[in-house]
Design an enzyme around this catalytic site. Structure first.
Site, PDB file in Angstrom:
ATOM      1  N   PHE A 312       0.875  -1.182   0.000  1.00 32.44           N
ATOM      2  CA  PHE A 312       0.000   0.000   0.000  1.00 32.44           C
ATOM      3  C   PHE A 312       0.903   1.220   0.000  1.00 32.44           C
ATOM      4  CE2 PHE A 312      -1.619   3.750   2.033  1.00 32.44           C
ATOM      5  CZ  PHE A 312      -2.939   3.850   1.670  1.00 32.44           C
ATOM      6  N   GLU A 313       0.671   2.127  -0.925  1.00 32.11           N
ATOM      7  CA  GLU A 313       1.366   3.417  -0.897  1.00 32.11           C
ATOM      8  C   GLU A 313       0.483   4.418  -1.607  1.00 32.11           C
ATOM      9  OE1 GLU A 313       4.863   2.551  -3.356  1.00 32.11           O
ATOM     10  OE2 GLU A 313       6.126   2.559  -1.581  1.00 32.11           O
ATOM     11  N   ILE A 314       0.396   5.620  -1.043  1.00 31.73           N
ATOM     12  CA  ILE A 314      -0.086   6.761  -1.813  1.00 31.73           C
ATOM     13  C   ILE A 314       1.071   7.738  -1.772  1.00 31.73           C
ATOM     14  CG2 ILE A 314      -1.823   8.584  -2.063  1.00 31.73           C
ATOM     15  CD1 ILE A 314      -3.734   6.863  -0.417  1.00 31.73           C
TER      16      ILE A 314
END
Ligand code: GTP
Ligand code: NAG
Ligand code: MG
Length: 426
Positions: A312-314
């Site tokens: 998960f990365e933004i």
């Protein structure tokens, strides 16, 4: 005589046939389930500009709602469209229809194989239901092989925004010339024997190197400023009431996470040596007020193995495309640890974010509930979970357990831990 009566029978049968045809033609319009089902549907895998899904029954009550998501770069002032960040803010409960207000120049991005189709379908469905159906952000799919028709058809049918499919060039998914193949092979054999997860895999190493150094400069990704990485078989457990892309942009955040933990040291024994060499050669890239305290307990002498879990990365693509980050990746790639060890993109991204960004440019999303096997981030605080209609089991929240680094992140940043964290330590 016989011939004459046979002719009458023929006339009568013909009349019946004509009547029957009339009947079916005139009534088939009303047979709803058949409608559209037989429509030729050939263009699904290109990138059609789809009409936004119509808003549901409340549309009559709020007629000003846009039917189509506002375009990126439309002349909308964010100040005119404040986001509802808490249940007390106006508009918090408005989760129906297309959201008005500006869009960020952003996309979802997924690296996947054709065989991942049903696992990524599940992820997309959750992202759409909990967030993107109201925002219609684009989705970029990347693969080292061409995507097949089923992959394109299924993903395009699930995504509310435009979909784009890119094939990764060989240079970004192969051994660089300076790698000694024999040495790399010995490492894989040795790691296989020591039962290190993915230790014998070549493709896993290409994947980690690609995610570390190349996904953000694929031609399709050059069209965006922010990305949200989504992997197959993840879960999103709570409603997302505001636009995380807007949150990132408007608060000057460059990298964000939901889970953090200690890396398996066997996979990165010399990574920190390479990082130290880079810091010495490029002091100009090291940020003042960085998060060294998150990465090291002795001021940078050794790595404590803390990293953000990068499935998960933004984050900001502009940052990853910066000279600082690309010099960093170049330096690590030269040292060969993607192949002579099994460096993961999670510690590689995390160390970069920790050293080359200011503390304030990192963000922990407590309100984005997430699962990727085997860890869960379920928001701390019963009230929060109810407000967000979460379906995760709070007992499974990993944040405050011994193997998580999230406590350390809060301490390094002088943040107050959410109410109830003490009761979730084991
Ligand atoms: N195109 C392509 N994608 C890959 C390949 N290997 C992994 N991926 C993708 O890269 C991402 C990470 O791979 P995963 O196999 O999920 O690795 P992981 O998350 O460390 O391990 P898991 O616990 O197995 O999920 C996923 O989005 C995969 O679909 C590959 O050989 N080709
Ligand atoms: C989005 O960002 C990319 C990369 O910076 C840029 O080339 C493009 O023009 C931007 N699009 C809009 C609509 O602002
Ligand atoms: Mg995975």
């Amino acid at each position: 005589m016989a011939a004459g009566s046979a002719r009458y029978v023929r006339y009568i049968l013909f009349a019946f046939f004509v009547l029957a045809v009339f009947y079916f033609v005139s009534s088939s319009d009303n047979i709803e389930p058949f409608k559209g089902q037989f429509k030729p549907n050939g263009a699904h895998h290109e990138t059609p500009s789809k009409p936004a899904p119509a808003s549901t029954h409340d549309s009559a009550a709020t007629p000003e709602k846009p039917k189509q998501a506002p375009k990126v770069g439309a002349d909308l002032n964010p100040a005119d469209f404040p986001m509802a960040m808490t249940p007390n803010d106006p508009g918090w409960n408005d989760l129906a229809g297309i959201k008005d207000g500006p869009r960020v120049n952003a996309t979802f991005v997924t690296l996947a194989r054709n065989s991942d189709i049903w696992d990524i379908a599940k992820s997309i469905r959750q992202v759409e239901d909990r967030f993107n159906r109201r925002y219609n952000y684009d989705w970029v799919f990347l693969n080292d092989k061409p995507f097949d028709a089923t992959f394109k058809k299924v993903t395009t049918s699930l995504c509310s925004g435009k979909t784009h499919y890119g094939e990764i060039p060989r240079e970004h998914w192969s051994f660089p010339e300076h790698i000694d193949q024999n040495k790399a092979k010995k490492v894989r054999e040795d790691m296989a024997q020591r039962k290190i997860i993915y230790g014998d895999s070549i493709s896993y190493r290409h994947m980690c190197r690609f995610e570390s150094g190349f996904f953000f400069r694929q031609p399709l990704m050059m069209n965006y400023e922010y990305y949200w990485r989504v992997e197959p078989s993840i879960e999103l457990y709570c409603d997302i009431h505001y636009d995380p892309f807007r949150f990132m942009k408007e608060n000057n955040k460059k990298y964000s996470f939901v889970l953090s933990l200690y890396e398996y040291i066997e996979t990165i024994p010399t990574l920190w040596d390479s990082v130290k060499k880079f810091m010495k050669n490029h002091p100009e890239h090291i940020a003042e007020g960085n998060s060294m305290g998150f990465l090291s307990d002795d001021g940078g002498d050794s790595y404590n193995k803390c990293h953000f879990w990068s499935n998960f990365e933004i984050g900001s693509l502009e940052w990853l495309r910066s000279k600082a980050y690309t010099d960093y990746f170049e330096a690590l790639d030269q040292d060969g640890g993607f192949f002579y060890e099994r460096w993961g993109d999670a510690p590689v991204h995390s160390i970069a974010a920790g050293l080359m960004l200011k503390k304030e440019e990192l963000h922990f999303f407590n309100d984005i509930a997430y699962f990727h096997v085997p860890f869960t981030h379920c928001p701390t605080g019963e009230k929060t979970r109810q407000q967000l209609k979460c379906h995760c089991n709070p007992k499974e929240n990993f944040d405050w357990k011994g193997y998580s680094c999230t406590s350390r992140f809060f301490e390094v940043n002088g943040l107050e831990k959410p109410e109830g964290w003490e009761n979730q330590q084991d």
